[in-house]
Design a protein around this motif. Structure first.
Motif, PDB file in Angstrom:
ATOM      1  N   GLU A  40       0.918  -1.353  -0.024  1.00 15.64           N
ATOM      2  CA  GLU A  40      -0.093  -0.010  -0.029  1.00 15.64           C
ATOM      3  C   GLU A  40       0.820   1.283   0.038  1.00 15.64           C
ATOM      4  OE1 GLU A  40      -2.966  -0.147   3.107  1.00 15.64           O
ATOM      5  OE2 GLU A  40      -3.439  -2.357   3.065  1.00 15.64           O
ATOM      6  N   ILE A  41       1.957   1.077  -0.179  1.00 18.23           N
ATOM      7  CA  ILE A  41       3.219   2.185  -0.141  1.00 18.23           C
ATOM      8  C   ILE A  41       3.676   2.556  -1.475  1.00 18.23           C
ATOM      9  CG2 ILE A  41       5.074   3.127   0.702  1.00 18.23           C
ATOM     10  CD1 ILE A  41       3.214   2.533   2.874  1.00 18.23           C
ATOM     11  N   SER A  42       3.638   3.880  -2.066  1.00 16.16           N
ATOM     12  CA  SER A  42       3.934   4.245  -3.341  1.00 16.16           C
ATOM     13  C   SER A  42       5.467   4.293  -3.453  1.00 16.16           C
ATOM     14  CB  SER A  42       3.300   5.536  -3.603  1.00 16.16           C
ATOM     15  OG  SER A  42       3.864   6.593  -2.633  1.00 16.16           O
ATOM     16  N   ARG A  43       5.846   4.202  -4.650  1.00  9.60           N
ATOM     17  CA  ARG A  43       7.351   4.464  -4.808  1.00  9.60           C
ATOM     18  C   ARG A  43       7.849   5.605  -4.431  1.00  9.60           C
ATOM     19  NH1 ARG A  43      11.540   1.620  -7.142  1.00  9.60           N
ATOM     20  NH2 ARG A  43      13.194   2.982  -8.339  1.00  9.60           N
ATOM     21  N   LYS A  44       7.104   6.615  -4.461  1.00 14.27           N
ATOM     22  CA  LYS A  44       7.616   8.136  -4.409  1.00 14.27           C
ATOM     23  C   LYS A  44       7.722   8.174  -3.013  1.00 14.27           C
ATOM     24  CE  LYS A  44       5.466  12.722  -4.547  1.00 14.27           C
ATOM     25  NZ  LYS A  44       4.662  13.693  -4.757  1.00 14.27           N
ATOM     26  N   LEU A  45       7.084   7.696  -2.079  1.00  7.34           N
ATOM     27  CA  LEU A  45       7.193   7.666  -0.522  1.00  7.34           C
ATOM     28  C   LEU A  45       8.683   6.822  -0.171  1.00  7.34           C
ATOM     29  CD1 LEU A  45       6.485   8.310   2.257  1.00  7.34           C
ATOM     30  CD2 LEU A  45       5.134   6.400   2.443  1.00  7.34           C
ATOM     31  N   LEU A  46       8.780   5.732  -0.895  1.00  4.97           N
ATOM     32  CA  LEU A  46      10.073   5.102  -0.629  1.00  4.97           C
ATOM     33  C   LEU A  46      11.410   5.741  -0.910  1.00  4.97           C
ATOM     34  CD1 LEU A  46       9.055   1.342  -2.006  1.00  4.97           C
ATOM     35  CD2 LEU A  46       9.097   2.536   0.395  1.00  4.97           C
ATOM     36  N   GLU A  47      11.262   6.502  -2.165  1.00  6.80           N
ATOM     37  CA  GLU A  47      12.322   7.405  -2.775  1.00  6.80           C
ATOM     38  C   GLU A  47      12.536   8.458  -1.536  1.00  6.80           C
ATOM     39  OE1 GLU A  47      10.766   8.544  -6.625  1.00  6.80           O
ATOM     40  OE2 GLU A  47      11.515   6.674  -7.602  1.00  6.80           O
ATOM     41  N   GLN A  48      11.379   9.094  -1.256  1.00  5.31           N
ATOM     42  CA  GLN A  48      11.590  10.244  -0.134  1.00  5.31           C
ATOM     43  C   GLN A  48      12.341   9.688   1.116  1.00  5.31           C
ATOM     44  OE1 GLN A  48       7.500  11.480   0.404  1.00  5.31           O
ATOM     45  NE2 GLN A  48       7.548  12.446  -1.522  1.00  5.31           N
ATOM     46  N   TYR A  49      12.003   8.430   1.545  1.00  8.41           N
ATOM     47  CA  TYR A  49      12.414   7.929   2.541  1.00  8.41           C
ATOM     48  C   TYR A  49      14.072   7.480   2.434  1.00  8.41           C
ATOM     49  CZ  TYR A  49      13.615   4.547   6.650  1.00  8.41           C
ATOM     50  OH  TYR A  49      14.149   4.199   7.618  1.00  8.41           O
ATOM     51  N   ALA A  50      14.420   7.011   1.216  1.00  9.71           N
ATOM     52  CA  ALA A  50      15.848   6.726   0.749  1.00  9.71           C
ATOM     53  C   ALA A  50      16.679   8.005   1.031  1.00  9.71           C
ATOM     54  CB  ALA A  50      15.794   6.143  -0.573  1.00  9.71           C
ATOM     55  N   ARG A  51      15.986   9.130   0.130  1.00  6.84           N
ATOM     56  CA  ARG A  51      16.802  10.423   0.271  1.00  6.84           C
ATOM     57  C   ARG A  51      16.841  10.916   1.549  1.00  6.84           C
ATOM     58  NH1 ARG A  51      13.876  11.113  -4.741  1.00  6.84           N
ATOM     59  NH2 ARG A  51      12.378  12.448  -3.621  1.00  6.84           N
ATOM     60  N   SER A  52      16.141  10.990   2.329  1.00  7.91           N
ATOM     61  CA  SER A  52      15.880  11.517   3.759  1.00  7.91           C
ATOM     62  C   SER A  52      16.972  10.772   4.474  1.00  7.91           C
ATOM     63  CB  SER A  52      14.506  11.517   4.477  1.00  7.91           C
ATOM     64  OG  SER A  52      13.782  12.315   3.665  1.00  7.91           O
ATOM     65  N   ASN A  53      17.278   9.636   4.484  1.00  4.74           N
ATOM     66  CA  ASN A  53      18.218   8.560   5.241  1.00  4.74           C
ATOM     67  C   ASN A  53      19.376   8.526   4.363  1.00  4.74           C
ATOM     68  OD1 ASN A  53      16.636   7.696   7.751  1.00  4.74           O
ATOM     69  ND2 ASN A  53      14.716   7.631   6.051  1.00  4.74           N
ATOM     70  N   HIS A  54      19.773   9.265   3.342  1.00  5.25           N
ATOM     71  CA  HIS A  54      20.887   9.253   2.806  1.00  5.25           C
ATOM     72  C   HIS A  54      21.521   7.728   2.295  1.00  5.25           C
ATOM     73  CE1 HIS A  54      21.270  13.292   3.858  1.00  5.25           C
ATOM     74  NE2 HIS A  54      21.312  13.043   4.915  1.00  5.25           N
ATOM     75  N   LEU A  55      20.237   6.917   1.803  1.00  5.65           N
ATOM     76  CA  LEU A  55      20.732   5.766   1.307  1.00  5.65           C
ATOM     77  C   LEU A  55      21.234   5.386   0.174  1.00  5.65           C
ATOM     78  CD1 LEU A  55      17.575   3.739   2.570  1.00  5.65           C
ATOM     79  CD2 LEU A  55      19.551   4.161   3.962  1.00  5.65           C
ATOM     80  N   ASN A  56      22.247   4.368  -0.043  1.00  8.30           N
ATOM     81  CA  ASN A  56      22.927   4.153  -1.355  1.00  8.30           C
ATOM     82  C   ASN A  56      22.267   2.885  -1.906  1.00  8.30           C
ATOM     83  OD1 ASN A  56      24.476   6.733  -1.697  1.00  8.30           O
ATOM     84  ND2 ASN A  56      25.587   5.443   0.049  1.00  8.30           N
ATOM     85  N   TRP A  57      21.650   2.826  -3.203  1.00  5.84           N
ATOM     86  CA  TRP A  57      21.330   1.449  -3.578  1.00  5.84           C
ATOM     87  C   TRP A  57      21.816   1.252  -4.725  1.00  5.84           C
ATOM     88  CZ3 TRP A  57      18.462   5.989  -2.738  1.00  5.84           C
ATOM     89  CH2 TRP A  57      18.114   6.899  -3.853  1.00  5.84           C
ATOM     90  N   ILE A  58      21.505   0.143  -5.411  1.00  2.76           N
ATOM     91  CA  ILE A  58      21.870  -0.470  -6.600  1.00  2.76           C
ATOM     92  C   ILE A  58      20.746  -0.230  -7.724  1.00  2.76           C
ATOM     93  CG2 ILE A  58      22.242  -2.651  -7.898  1.00  2.76           C
ATOM     94  CD1 ILE A  58      23.318  -3.785  -5.374  1.00  2.76           C
ATOM     95  N   ASP A  59      20.893   0.074  -8.920  1.00  2.00           N
ATOM     96  CA  ASP A  59      20.261   0.014 -10.093  1.00  2.00           C
ATOM     97  C   ASP A  59      20.439  -0.792 -11.030  1.00  2.00           C
ATOM     98  OD1 ASP A  59      18.452   2.385  -9.492  1.00  2.00           O
ATOM     99  OD2 ASP A  59      19.933   3.838  -9.873  1.00  2.00           O
ATOM    100  N   ASP A  60      19.683  -2.099 -10.950  1.00  2.00           N
ATOM    101  CA  ASP A  60      19.948  -3.155 -11.986  1.00  2.00           C
ATOM    102  C   ASP A  60      19.517  -2.666 -13.435  1.00  2.00           C
ATOM    103  OD1 ASP A  60      19.804  -5.479 -13.497  1.00  2.00           O
ATOM    104  OD2 ASP A  60      19.041  -6.554 -11.653  1.00  2.00           O
ATOM    105  N   GLU A  61      20.610  -2.766 -14.091  1.00  2.00           N
ATOM    106  CA  GLU A  61      20.351  -2.271 -15.732  1.00  2.00           C
ATOM    107  C   GLU A  61      19.351  -3.155 -16.255  1.00  2.00           C
ATOM    108  OE1 GLU A  61      23.246  -5.809 -15.445  1.00  2.00           O
ATOM    109  OE2 GLU A  61      23.152  -3.884 -14.765  1.00  2.00           O
ATOM    110  N   SER A  62      19.059  -4.338 -15.974  1.00  2.00           N
ATOM    111  CA  SER A  62      18.243  -5.102 -16.674  1.00  2.00           C
ATOM    112  C   SER A  62      16.615  -4.511 -16.424  1.00  2.00           C
ATOM    113  CB  SER A  62      18.021  -6.701 -16.314  1.00  2.00           C
ATOM    114  OG  SER A  62      17.543  -6.820 -14.756  1.00  2.00           O
ATOM    115  N   ASN A  63      16.447  -3.578 -15.276  1.00  2.00           N
ATOM    116  CA  ASN A  63      15.279  -3.069 -15.025  1.00  2.00           C
ATOM    117  C   ASN A  63      14.704  -2.301 -15.829  1.00  2.00           C
ATOM    118  OD1 ASN A  63      14.690  -4.732 -12.642  1.00  2.00           O
ATOM    119  ND2 ASN A  63      15.810  -3.113 -11.234  1.00  2.00           N
ATOM    120  N   PHE A  64      15.659  -1.631 -16.904  1.00  3.83           N
ATOM    121  CA  PHE A  64      15.354  -0.774 -17.753  1.00  3.83           C
ATOM    122  C   PHE A  64      15.161  -1.443 -19.189  1.00  3.83           C
ATOM    123  CE2 PHE A  64      17.525   1.182 -14.415  1.00  3.83           C
ATOM    124  CZ  PHE A  64      16.713   2.423 -14.274  1.00  3.83           C
ATOM    125  N   ASP A  65      15.246  -2.586 -19.600  1.00  8.03           N
ATOM    126  CA  ASP A  65      15.265  -3.357 -20.699  1.00  8.03           C
ATOM    127  C   ASP A  65      13.696  -3.672 -20.875  1.00  8.03           C
ATOM    128  OD1 ASP A  65      15.219  -4.899 -22.738  1.00  8.03           O
ATOM    129  OD2 ASP A  65      16.785  -6.548 -21.906  1.00  8.03           O
TER     130      ASP A  65
END
Length: 439
Positions: free
Chosen positions: A161-186
């Motif tokens: 029930e949580i939007s991706r936008k809220l997850l992105e806000q949480y990640a930026r607020s907590n200075h998280l570093n994450w992986i971007d899997d290149e296959s997710n854009f194929d």
């Protein structure tokens, strides 16, 4: 950010009383947020992570190093499991990777634990649209459940029930570093095409599309729950042990017949057929003449009928033609094609076997005759099996015990009169006992 933490805390309070929570941690934004947020809560359960290395990306080793580093900083134990996720025959690349991943989860999870996955509101919308494109019924359109059994553990998706936008806000607020899997854009992959090409256009036209679709899946889940209650009632009215009674089934409307058939097949832990196969069961199996033995099959399962009973089962493997094998009664005998295990148990009744006799296991090929214990004269085994109401497809799969080339026992049904224990007692050079089969 308290809204996300509060949401998770409320979700945790609804979980079974398991001792541990294990986060499926890919290193991407969603699973990183879930792992980090759970670390902020006061959990009664122990917290750990599992990373599945699919080995499909040239960056897989770097991702593995990243997740190890993150878990070390969070002071969270992590298991890293490498799997073979190469594409299998008749499977999409996504399906092959998914199956390899969940098999690894199954092997790695302790019993009575909770596997937490970071699927969120956008993932649920993608799943709904993909299922629409596949022509799924309501049970497919309800999407992913928040919680469900997972072998001897529990699978939990707290972010649906949580939007991706809220997850992105949480990640930026907590200075998280994450992986971007290149296959997710194929966009050659169906889910990525839906994510990057279809959903953005829908959101441009209807900005609240994702949130609205989330409510739709909740409504569908409620409708599916009601249909399941009806299917259970119909199943209980039609069932005869593990079979369905044809006459009882035909009293239902066609739609309820299909719903009952789906529920029955699912109870047998068999793959569900598509709608065409269900309709074929209704016509070819349920409506054929009384003395027919119809069959409808699909990958991994088949439905047959004998007289008034419907049977669902995995596809029957063929027994080698003219199968014949010697058996030492002192040892259990493993029957072919997973038919079970034979064992001889000494007893005062049952078979009366000369100690030096040659014992063989065979299966029916036609023309066999036996004099059943307590009856006059030899009879054809075919006619006896009809009397015993054994479905035709099972008749050639019942072990026959031959003693010195004479049919002495139809396992589970009868022994021959000439091999029964005599009333005056046994002689020292005979063995007496019963033969049983365990599946």
């Amino acid at each position: 950010m308290m809204s996300l933490l509060t949401h998770l805390q409320q979700q945790i309070e609804t979980l079974p009383q398991h001792q541990s929570i294990c986060v499926g941690y890919s290193g991407g934004l969603d699973s990183h947020v879930l792992l980090h947020a759970l670390c902020q809560l006061k959990l009664k359960q122990t917290l750990s992570a599992i990373h599945i290395n699919h080995g499909l990306s040239p960056n897989a080793a770097q991702w593995e190093a990243h997740v190890r580093q993150v878990c070390q900083e969070l002071k969270i134990p992590i298991q890293v499991i490498s799997v073979d996720a190469t594409r299998k025959a008749k499977q999409s690349p996504e399906e092959s990777a998914r199956k390899a991943r969940y098999m690894a989860f199954e092997r790695a999870l302790p019993q009575q634990s909770i596997l937490a996955l970071a699927h969120h509101q956008h993932d649920q919308a993608e799943t709904f649209l993909l299922q629409c494109c596949r022509g799924s019924g309501i049970d497919g359109l309800v999407g992913m459940p928040v919680i469900k059994p997972f072998h001897q553990s529990c699978l939990w998706r707290p972010l649906l029930e949580i939007s991706r936008k809220l997850l992105e806000q949480y990640a930026r607020s907590n200075h998280l570093n994450w992986i971007d899997d290149e296959s997710n854009f194929d966009t050659a992959f169906d889910r990525n095409y839906m994510r990057h090409q279809v959903i953005p256009k829908l959101q441009k036209r209807w900005p609240a599309f994702i949130e609205t679709l989330s409510r739709t899946t909740i409504n569908l889940a409620e409708a599916q729950s009601l249909l399941t209650e009806l299917a259970i009632a119909d199943y209980d009215a039609c069932r005869n042990d593990q079979q369905l009674n044809r006459q009882a089934l035909l009293k239902l409307s066609e739609a309820r017949q299909r719903q009952c058939l789906r529920y029955w097949i699912r109870q047998q832990e068999l793959p569900l057929p598509n709608r065409d196969r269900l309709c074929q069961i209704q016509t070819d199996v349920c409506q054929s003449r009384y003395d027919a033995t119809p069959l409808v099959s699909w990958p991994g399962a088949e439905v047959r009928r004998y007289q008034e009973q419907l049977y669902a089962m995995p596809p029957l493997a063929l027994i080698p033609q003219d199968y014949q094998a010697r058996w030492d009664l002192n040892e259990e005998f493993i029957l072919p094609v997973h038919l079970g295990v034979l064992a001889f148990h000494p007893a005062s009744n049952g078979l009366h076997i000369p100690k030096d006799a040659r014992i063989e296991i065979r299966f029916r090929t036609g023309g066999e005759r036996i004099q059943p214990q307590g009856r006059q004269g030899h009879q054809r085994l075919k006619h006896l099996m009809q009397t015993w109401r054994i479905p035709p497809w099972q008749r050639n799969r019942i072990p026959l015990i031959y003693i010195n080339d004479t049919l002495a026992c139809v396992v589970g049904y009868t022994i021959a009169e000439e091999f029964k224990v005599p009333e005056t007692g046994t002689l020292s050079h005979y063995r007496t006992g019963v033969i049983e089969i365990a599946h």
